[in-house]
Design an enzyme around this catalytic site. Sequence first.
Site, PDB file in Angstrom:
ATOM      1  N   TYR A 152     -29.009  13.881  26.696  1.00 20.02           N
ATOM      2  CA  TYR A 152     -27.832  14.409  26.096  1.00 20.02           C
ATOM      3  C   TYR A 152     -27.806  14.210  24.586  1.00 20.02           C
ATOM      4  CZ  TYR A 152     -22.741  15.782  26.188  1.00 20.02           C
ATOM      5  OH  TYR A 152     -21.690  16.409  25.927  1.00 20.02           O
ATOM      6  N   LYS A 156     -27.970  17.218  21.820  1.00 19.09           N
ATOM      7  CA  LYS A 156     -26.815  17.433  20.880  1.00 19.09           C
ATOM      8  C   LYS A 156     -26.907  17.083  19.353  1.00 19.09           C
ATOM      9  CE  LYS A 156     -23.494  18.368  23.876  1.00 19.09           C
ATOM     10  NZ  LYS A 156     -22.901  19.750  24.111  1.00 19.09           N
TER      11      LYS A 156
HETATM   12  P1  NAP Z   1     -17.295  20.398  32.075  1.00 15.43           P
HETATM   13  O1  NAP Z   1     -15.909  20.297  32.492  1.00 15.43           O
HETATM   14  O2  NAP Z   1     -18.631  19.892  32.952  1.00 15.43           O
HETATM   15  O3  NAP Z   1     -17.579  21.937  31.951  1.00 15.43           O
HETATM   16  C1  NAP Z   1     -18.987  22.487  31.584  1.00 15.43           C
HETATM   17  C2  NAP Z   1     -18.846  24.033  32.107  1.00 15.43           C
HETATM   18  O4  NAP Z   1     -19.961  24.450  31.756  1.00 15.43           O
HETATM   19  C3  NAP Z   1     -18.779  24.038  33.756  1.00 15.43           C
HETATM   20  O5  NAP Z   1     -17.992  25.044  34.070  1.00 15.43           O
HETATM   21  C4  NAP Z   1     -20.120  24.226  34.122  1.00 15.43           C
HETATM   22  O6  NAP Z   1     -20.255  25.117  35.418  1.00 15.43           O
HETATM   23  C5  NAP Z   1     -20.695  25.134  32.825  1.00 15.43           C
HETATM   24  N1  NAP Z   1     -22.197  24.996  32.878  1.00 15.43           N
HETATM   25  C6  NAP Z   1     -23.087  24.163  33.391  1.00 15.43           C
HETATM   26  N2  NAP Z   1     -24.404  24.592  33.202  1.00 15.43           N
HETATM   27  C7  NAP Z   1     -24.354  26.010  33.063  1.00 15.43           C
HETATM   28  C8  NAP Z   1     -25.137  26.955  32.866  1.00 15.43           C
HETATM   29  N3  NAP Z   1     -26.449  26.709  33.004  1.00 15.43           N
HETATM   30  N4  NAP Z   1     -24.745  28.228  32.324  1.00 15.43           N
HETATM   31  C9  NAP Z   1     -23.579  28.366  32.464  1.00 15.43           C
HETATM   32  N5  NAP Z   1     -22.809  27.589  32.659  1.00 15.43           N
HETATM   33  C10 NAP Z   1     -23.021  26.276  32.628  1.00 15.43           C
HETATM   34  O7  NAP Z   1     -17.633  19.900  30.622  1.00 15.43           O
HETATM   35  P2  NAP Z   1     -16.462  19.679  29.245  1.00 15.43           P
HETATM   36  O8  NAP Z   1     -16.082  18.421  29.246  1.00 15.43           O
HETATM   37  O9  NAP Z   1     -15.627  21.102  29.466  1.00 15.43           O
HETATM   38  O10 NAP Z   1     -17.667  20.044  28.290  1.00 15.43           O
HETATM   39  C11 NAP Z   1     -17.843  21.245  27.457  1.00 15.43           C
HETATM   40  C12 NAP Z   1     -18.714  21.052  26.256  1.00 15.43           C
HETATM   41  O11 NAP Z   1     -18.303  19.879  25.484  1.00 15.43           O
HETATM   42  C13 NAP Z   1     -20.288  20.409  26.850  1.00 15.43           C
HETATM   43  O12 NAP Z   1     -21.170  21.187  26.037  1.00 15.43           O
HETATM   44  C14 NAP Z   1     -19.940  19.028  26.601  1.00 15.43           C
HETATM   45  O13 NAP Z   1     -21.343  18.586  26.460  1.00 15.43           O
HETATM   46  C15 NAP Z   1     -19.254  18.898  25.251  1.00 15.43           C
HETATM   47  N6  NAP Z   1     -18.551  17.624  25.096  1.00 15.43           N
HETATM   48  C16 NAP Z   1     -17.817  17.184  26.013  1.00 15.43           C
HETATM   49  C17 NAP Z   1     -17.201  16.083  25.509  1.00 15.43           C
HETATM   50  C18 NAP Z   1     -16.044  15.505  26.597  1.00 15.43           C
HETATM   51  O14 NAP Z   1     -15.658  14.274  26.423  1.00 15.43           O
HETATM   52  N7  NAP Z   1     -15.546  16.114  27.746  1.00 15.43           N
HETATM   53  C19 NAP Z   1     -17.467  15.103  24.674  1.00 15.43           C
HETATM   54  C20 NAP Z   1     -18.291  15.812  23.565  1.00 15.43           C
HETATM   55  C21 NAP Z   1     -19.014  16.886  24.054  1.00 15.43           C
HETATM   56  P3  NAP Z   1     -20.310  24.234  36.824  1.00 15.43           P
HETATM   57  O15 NAP Z   1     -19.031  23.692  36.988  1.00 15.43           O
HETATM   58  O16 NAP Z   1     -20.695  25.750  37.836  1.00 15.43           O
HETATM   59  O17 NAP Z   1     -21.354  23.406  36.727  1.00 15.43           O
END
Ligand code: NAP
Length: 251
Positions: A152, A156
Site C-alpha cells: 500500500y 500511494k
Molecule cells: P473504503 O471505505 O474501503 O472504500 C473504498 C471503496 O473503493 C469501496 O467502495 C470499494 O468497493 C471500492 N473499490 C475497491 N476496489 C475497487 C476496484 N477495483 N474498482 C472499483 N472500486 C473499488 O475506503 P476509504 O477509507 O473510503 O478510502 C478511500 C481512498 O482513500 C482509498 O484510496 C484509500 O487508500 C485512501 N485513504 C484512506 C484513508 C483512511 O484513513 N480511511 C487514509 C489515507 C488514504 P467494495 O466495497 O466493493 O470493495
Amino acid sequence: MAQSRTAIVTGAARGIGAAIAIRLAQDGFAVGVVDLDEAGCAETITAITSAGGRAIAVGADVSSSGDVDAAVRRVTEELGAPTVLVNNAGITKDNLLFKMSDEDWDAVMGVHLRGSFLMSRAVQAHQTEAGWGRVVNLSSVSALGNRGQANYSTAKAGLQGFTKTLAVELGKFGVTANAIAPGFIESEMTAATAERVGVPYEDFKKGAAEQIPVRRVGQPSDIAATVSFLVSEEAGFISGQVIYVAGGPRD
Ligand code: NAP
C-alpha cells in the site's frame, strides 16, 4: 461554474469516495459514481438525487481496462464528457513483508496504480478535447512508510509520482493534477484495520486522535472539502502538488 460539468469519482459507493461524490454534486457537477458493484452505489446516488443533483451508478473494476473504457463511455453518454476525475478506489492487503503474498502485492498495485492509470488515460481524452480538466488522486500518509503496508505504501508513493507526471504532461491542455494524502480518516478501511489489530474501533480512533496535532481523527468530509477546492476554477494554478490532509504536518 459556467456550464454543468461532469465528474467521475471511483470507489464512491461508501466512505471517502461517497463523501466526495456528494460534495461535487452539491458543487454543481453531474457525477459518475463508479464502484465494483453498481447496486452498492444506491445510497450515494439517492443522497445526490434527493438533493436535486445528477448522478449515475456505474459498476466497474478500475483495474480492468475493458471495465474502465465501458464506464467512461457510459458516463459520457448519460451525463456528458467527464473533465473531472477523482481516483479514490482503494484496497488494503496488509501484512509484514515476510508474510506478504504475491497476490496481495499485485491486488493493491492493480487497484491503486493500474486503476488510476487506466481511468486517467480514458478521461484525459475528454479533458484535452475540452481544454480544461482536473485530476485528483488519493495518496496517503502511508506513502511515507508504514509497518505492514509494503504494498500500500509503495502504491500511494507511486501515485505521487504519477500525479506530478500528469501535471507536467497535461498542463498545456488546461488540466491540473494533484494528490491528497489523508491521515487517519473514519471509514470502513480504518475500522477494518482496528479489527485486524484486535482493538475496538472507538479505542483505536481515540489512540489515533491523541497522536494528531488537532486532536481528532479526520472525517470523509475533510477530504471532500479539499477535493472541492482542487477541482474548482480558482485552483487552476495549483498542479502537481501533494496535500497532506492529516490534522498536522507530514514530511
Ligand atoms: P473504503 O471505505 O474501503 O472504500 C473504498 C471503496 O473503493 C469501496 O467502495 C470499494 O468497493 C471500492 N473499490 C475497491 N476496489 C475497487 C476496484 N477495483 N474498482 C472499483 N472500486 C473499488 O475506503 P476509504 O477509507 O473510503 O478510502 C478511500 C481512498 O482513500 C482509498 O484510496 C484509500 O487508500 C485512501 N485513504 C484512506 C484513508 C483512511 O484513513 N480511511 C487514509 C489515507 C488514504 P467494495 O466495497 O466493493 O470493495
